[in-house]
Design an enzyme around this catalytic site. Sequence first.
Site, PDB file in Angstrom:
ATOM      1  N   ARG A  19     -33.480 -30.236   9.406  1.00 37.53           N
ATOM      2  CA  ARG A  19     -32.118 -29.877   9.030  1.00 37.53           C
ATOM      3  C   ARG A  19     -31.752 -30.509   7.702  1.00 37.53           C
ATOM      4  NH1 ARG A  19     -27.865 -29.749  13.923  1.00 37.53           N
ATOM      5  NH2 ARG A  19     -29.828 -29.167  14.900  1.00 37.53           N
ATOM      6  N   SER A 105     -27.449 -24.977  13.825  1.00 44.75           N
ATOM      7  CA  SER A 105     -26.653 -25.151  15.039  1.00 44.75           C
ATOM      8  C   SER A 105     -25.165 -25.206  14.709  1.00 44.75           C
ATOM      9  CB  SER A 105     -27.117 -26.395  15.792  1.00 44.75           C
ATOM     10  OG  SER A 105     -26.468 -26.531  17.030  1.00 44.75           O
ATOM     11  N   HIS A 106     -24.534 -26.354  14.982  1.00 42.41           N
ATOM     12  CA  HIS A 106     -23.094 -26.509  14.815  1.00 42.41           C
ATOM     13  C   HIS A 106     -22.716 -27.066  13.451  1.00 42.41           C
ATOM     14  CE1 HIS A 106     -24.752 -30.329  16.240  1.00 42.41           C
ATOM     15  NE2 HIS A 106     -23.821 -30.889  15.498  1.00 42.41           N
ATOM     16  N   LYS A 115     -35.558 -25.081  14.308  1.00 40.60           N
ATOM     17  CA  LYS A 115     -35.924 -25.614  15.610  1.00 40.60           C
ATOM     18  C   LYS A 115     -37.293 -25.043  15.932  1.00 40.60           C
ATOM     19  CE  LYS A 115     -31.216 -26.296  17.326  1.00 40.60           C
ATOM     20  NZ  LYS A 115     -30.213 -25.978  18.382  1.00 40.60           N
ATOM     21  N   ASP A 254     -21.582 -22.704  20.500  1.00 38.25           N
ATOM     22  CA  ASP A 254     -21.804 -23.268  19.166  1.00 38.25           C
ATOM     23  C   ASP A 254     -22.499 -22.231  18.293  1.00 38.25           C
ATOM     24  OD1 ASP A 254     -24.333 -23.363  20.277  1.00 38.25           O
ATOM     25  OD2 ASP A 254     -24.760 -25.424  19.666  1.00 38.25           O
ATOM     26  N   ASP A 256     -25.506 -21.497  17.100  1.00 40.49           N
ATOM     27  CA  ASP A 256     -26.702 -20.775  17.515  1.00 40.49           C
ATOM     28  C   ASP A 256     -26.662 -20.393  18.984  1.00 40.49           C
ATOM     29  OD1 ASP A 256     -26.933 -23.479  18.167  1.00 40.49           O
ATOM     30  OD2 ASP A 256     -29.116 -23.479  18.046  1.00 40.49           O
ATOM     31  N   ASP A 258     -26.716 -21.891  21.821  1.00 38.79           N
ATOM     32  CA  ASP A 258     -27.517 -22.476  22.890  1.00 38.79           C
ATOM     33  C   ASP A 258     -26.717 -23.478  23.722  1.00 38.79           C
ATOM     34  OD1 ASP A 258     -27.390 -24.486  20.978  1.00 38.79           O
ATOM     35  OD2 ASP A 258     -29.508 -25.025  21.116  1.00 38.79           O
ATOM     36  N   ARG A 259     -25.484 -23.783  23.290  1.00 35.63           N
ATOM     37  CA  ARG A 259     -24.606 -24.658  24.063  1.00 35.63           C
ATOM     38  C   ARG A 259     -23.328 -23.906  24.397  1.00 35.63           C
ATOM     39  NH1 ARG A 259     -23.176 -30.037  21.359  1.00 35.63           N
ATOM     40  NH2 ARG A 259     -23.125 -28.798  19.451  1.00 35.63           N
ATOM     41  N   HIS A 346     -26.041 -29.176  26.749  1.00 36.10           N
ATOM     42  CA  HIS A 346     -27.348 -28.533  26.821  1.00 36.10           C
ATOM     43  C   HIS A 346     -27.755 -28.493  28.290  1.00 36.10           C
ATOM     44  CE1 HIS A 346     -28.552 -28.033  22.636  1.00 36.10           C
ATOM     45  NE2 HIS A 346     -28.080 -29.236  22.375  1.00 36.10           N
TER      46      HIS A 346
END
Length: 475
Positions: A19, A105-106, A115, A254, A256, A258-259, A346
């Site tokens: 990142r 992500s966020h 990732k 978020d 992407d 995933d959360r 998660h």
Amino acid sequence: MSRTESSVLERIVKSYDVRGLVGSELTETVVEAIAAAFVDEVGAAGGEVVVGRDMRDSSPGFAAAFARGATARGANVVDIGLCSTDESYFASGTLDAPAAMFTASHNPAAYNGMKLSSAGALGLSFDTGLRSIRDRAAEFLESGIPAVDQPGTVRELDVLASYAAYLRELVDLSGIRPLRVVVDAGNGMGGLTVPAVLEEAAGLPSLPLTIIPLYFELDGNFPNHEANPLVPENLVDLQRAVVEHGADLGLAFDGDADRCFVVDERGEPVGPSAVAAIVALREIARVRAAGDDDISVIHNLITSSIVAETIEGAGATAVRTKVGHSLIKAEMKATGAVFGGEHSAHYYFRDFWGADNGMLAAMHLLAEFGSQSEPLSSFAAEFSPYSDSGEINSTVDDIPAAYTRIVEAFAGRGEFDELDGLFITGLTSMDEPFWWVSVRPSNTEPLLRLNVEAGDRETMERLRDEALGLIRATN
């Protein structure tokens, strides 16, 4: 290829992902080198590598750069295009292929990242591959990416419909009571996946859900608010909309997707630990009904105590772990755990290759909540009996000195363990409710992270303030 690009790898390769700032840190040249190193590290030459991306402006260019680097080392790229991170895990799992997902992500729009997963959606951490990828990529940046006799190919594959159908197979929502659900996608990838999974965009039958969308337009500049529901101000629009629409609950994803975070009908947050406990009960019951009596569920050490209590109360084994995405994925595989939950929202599933999936957690919550008649505030209260501080970060120059102050102050008052930083469990007393204090160092910054939970708010606040004073004291 410049020495500057080579040295920047030290900054952007993190404990669990890659990142950095677009342009000044993360460039297409750097991405090509990482891709080539990734192919070598996971042994993907001659095989397939999945590449997915989020809606950030830089993601298409980075995905193309990754394809160049990967094919240069002989991998065949499967380009799944725009997707959520858990959709990329789905592709990695079903194809049994390594995967790279381009997302930050966020993080704000100025960032992007990767990732990386080995075949079967197994996460890579700094100690299980990322360090080697970083070092090999630095060599490629210095001396060039060596050509192979048989370069790889690129093909496109749309997995959204099959991903949605698979989740519908795992959780049946067809028989729940009708629910009105506000969903805040934050201009992130939930704007693509929610209509496919919870509505009819993927050609699946309609569900007894009325989805009220907020910010479903994919926009990597995040014009409405950052796609980080962990920050309270980013939930404000969702909380207001739930009340205004008289909805049964709200979901926030978020960037992407995933959360997933949850608010009740009053607009009040339902903690990730409560969601973890609810999902754990469902997964324990499901596998027990299928004849499995040796059931484990993972939780990290700073989830609420209600999570372990719920798991053990249902007759399963609660496996306590350190905090960390790739670590928990590895623990899911090592233990055969049916489910895993983290304080950060998660949620990991054995039936999803041990990977995390916020959408799947949301579906479990909808299924359980929609199978009874109470409002969510009442339904979730059983799983939120304690008072917690949330995570509080402090910049600390001398972490060992701060640890010494804490140990001295709490000696004789609690039991210590060092699974992940310092974890202190209060000694049982008639005069004081149960409590615990966790102090953990950041993997990447000079920070100490404090979490406190207690049987009542007064005790939590007293211990929180005491611990913060010790952490932030100057020698």
